[in-house]
Design an enzyme around this catalytic site. Structure first.
Site, mmCIF file in Angstrom:
data_model
loop_
_atom_site.group_PDB
_atom_site.id
_atom_site.type_symbol
_atom_site.label_atom_id
_atom_site.label_comp_id
_atom_site.label_asym_id
_atom_site.label_seq_id
_atom_site.Cartn_x
_atom_site.Cartn_y
_atom_site.Cartn_z
ATOM 1 N N ARG A 50 20.855 15.336 74.021
ATOM 2 C CA ARG A 50 21.142 15.128 72.591
ATOM 3 C C ARG A 50 21.660 16.401 71.944
ATOM 4 N NH1 ARG A 50 16.530 12.494 68.881
ATOM 5 N NH2 ARG A 50 15.639 14.593 68.997
ATOM 6 N N LYS A 149 21.984 16.028 65.378
ATOM 7 C CA LYS A 149 20.776 16.634 64.799
ATOM 8 C C LYS A 149 21.172 18.045 64.369
ATOM 9 C CE LYS A 149 15.843 16.915 65.902
ATOM 10 N NZ LYS A 149 15.287 16.492 64.620
ATOM 11 N N GLU A 182 15.994 5.271 58.232
ATOM 12 C CA GLU A 182 14.885 5.917 58.937
ATOM 13 C C GLU A 182 14.027 6.617 57.892
ATOM 14 O OE1 GLU A 182 16.286 9.112 61.451
ATOM 15 O OE2 GLU A 182 17.692 9.811 59.936
#
Ligand code: PXG
Length: 283
Positions: A50, A149, A182
């Site tokens: 990721r 992220k 989220e």
């Protein structure tokens, strides 16, 4: 504590980066938060993948290979003698001039901190928590893909402040269209008619590693589970609700915007998943 910066270890008080680092000046960088359970780094490969995908999307060239990054992470855990803890992997654009153009930054910086995680009190896992829906919306996914992220967490931080001001620990964030995305640092699930549902990344959710772990556990327990479009109506009328994340693991939600979820107690499906997750990390 020994902190890794660009291949060297520094004591906590000497672990410093330049005020000209674009990570500080512009939030230009990426990061990961990873747990260490019983001396094993949980889902390290998934976190590295990721991190590199986030970096690739931002044209951020990480000066280590994925294998070197894995090794540096494991070394930092070993150097710090961490059996249980929390790793923060950070890659910043590096030192450059004043001005956003990243071409002034010749080399990205890699920082690895192996610290402790502030665990949520045990009672939250047993009794569940209350959340609100934040007025602050998630950054639209066509502006910055939520799977990246990045070091830009301002809208999550504003939503977190809203949560704290409402006396809650977490806030649900909606996307521009009003679909549930989220929470500020956690993914969200509901249980409806025995089926587990969670928003997929295109609704504004980070592709959470704990969320994927829970989907895998659900399937191995024979539960129906899928990604779905959810609205606030779906949250309010859910049988059960819970959040997942590296820090939180799995925490039941029993109230959303003053509506009681289910019977106001953590439900049986949530309970089974919490037990399965604990078993998995205890291995
Ligand atoms: N959404 C967002 C926006 C996150 O930042 C999650 C979901 C859960 O993803 P994982 O892969 O962790 O299951 C995150 C995770 C912190 C901290 O210190 C934040 C995260 C993870 C660990 C620590 O605030 N974010």
């Amino acid at each position: 504590m020994r902190i890794y910066i660009d291949g060297e270890y520094y004591n906590r008080e000497d672990a410093k980066i330049s005020v000209f680092d674009h990570g500080l000046l512009y939030g230009d960088g990426v990061f990961e938060g990873i747990r260490v359970y019983h001396g094993k780094v949980f889902k390290l490969r998934e976190h590295i993948v990721r991190l590199y995908r986030s970096a690739r999307t931002l044209f951020l060239d990480i000066p280590l290979s994925e294998e070197e990054m894995e090794r540096a992470t494991l070394d930092t855990v070993r150097v710090n003698g961490k059996e249980n803890g929390y790793i923060r992997l950070i890659v910043t654009r590096g030192v450059g001039s004043l001005g956003i153009d990243p071409s002034s930054c010749p080399k990205a910086s890699v920082i690895i901190i192996a610290g402790d995680i502030q665990l949520y009190p045990a009672e939250f896992y047993e009794k569940g928590i209350e959340v609100i829906t934040a007025a602050t919306r998630r950054v639209p996914s066509d502006t910055l893909d939520p799977r990246v992220k990045s070091l830009n967490y301002l809208n999550n931080i504003m939503a977190k402040i809203e949560a704290r001001q409402a006396g809650c620990l977490e806030a649900v964030m909606l996307n521009r269209e009003g679909y549930v995305a989220e929470c500020t640092a956690d993914n969200i699930f509901i249980v409806r008619n025995g089926e587990l549902l969670t928003p997929e990344p295109r609704f504004g959710a980070l592709d959470g590693i704990t969320m994927r772990t829970i989907l895998d556990l659900a399937s191995s327990l024979g539960m129906e589970a899928r990604e779905a479009a959810l609205t606030r109506y779906d949250l309010y009328t859910a049988d059960e609700c819970f959040i997942t994340g590296t820090g939180a693991e799995v925490i039941p939600i029993i109230r959303i915007d003053s509506r009681i979820i289910g019977d106001g107690k953590p439900g049986p499906v949530t309970g089974r998943l919490i037990a399965a997750f604990r078993e998995l990390v205890a291995l």
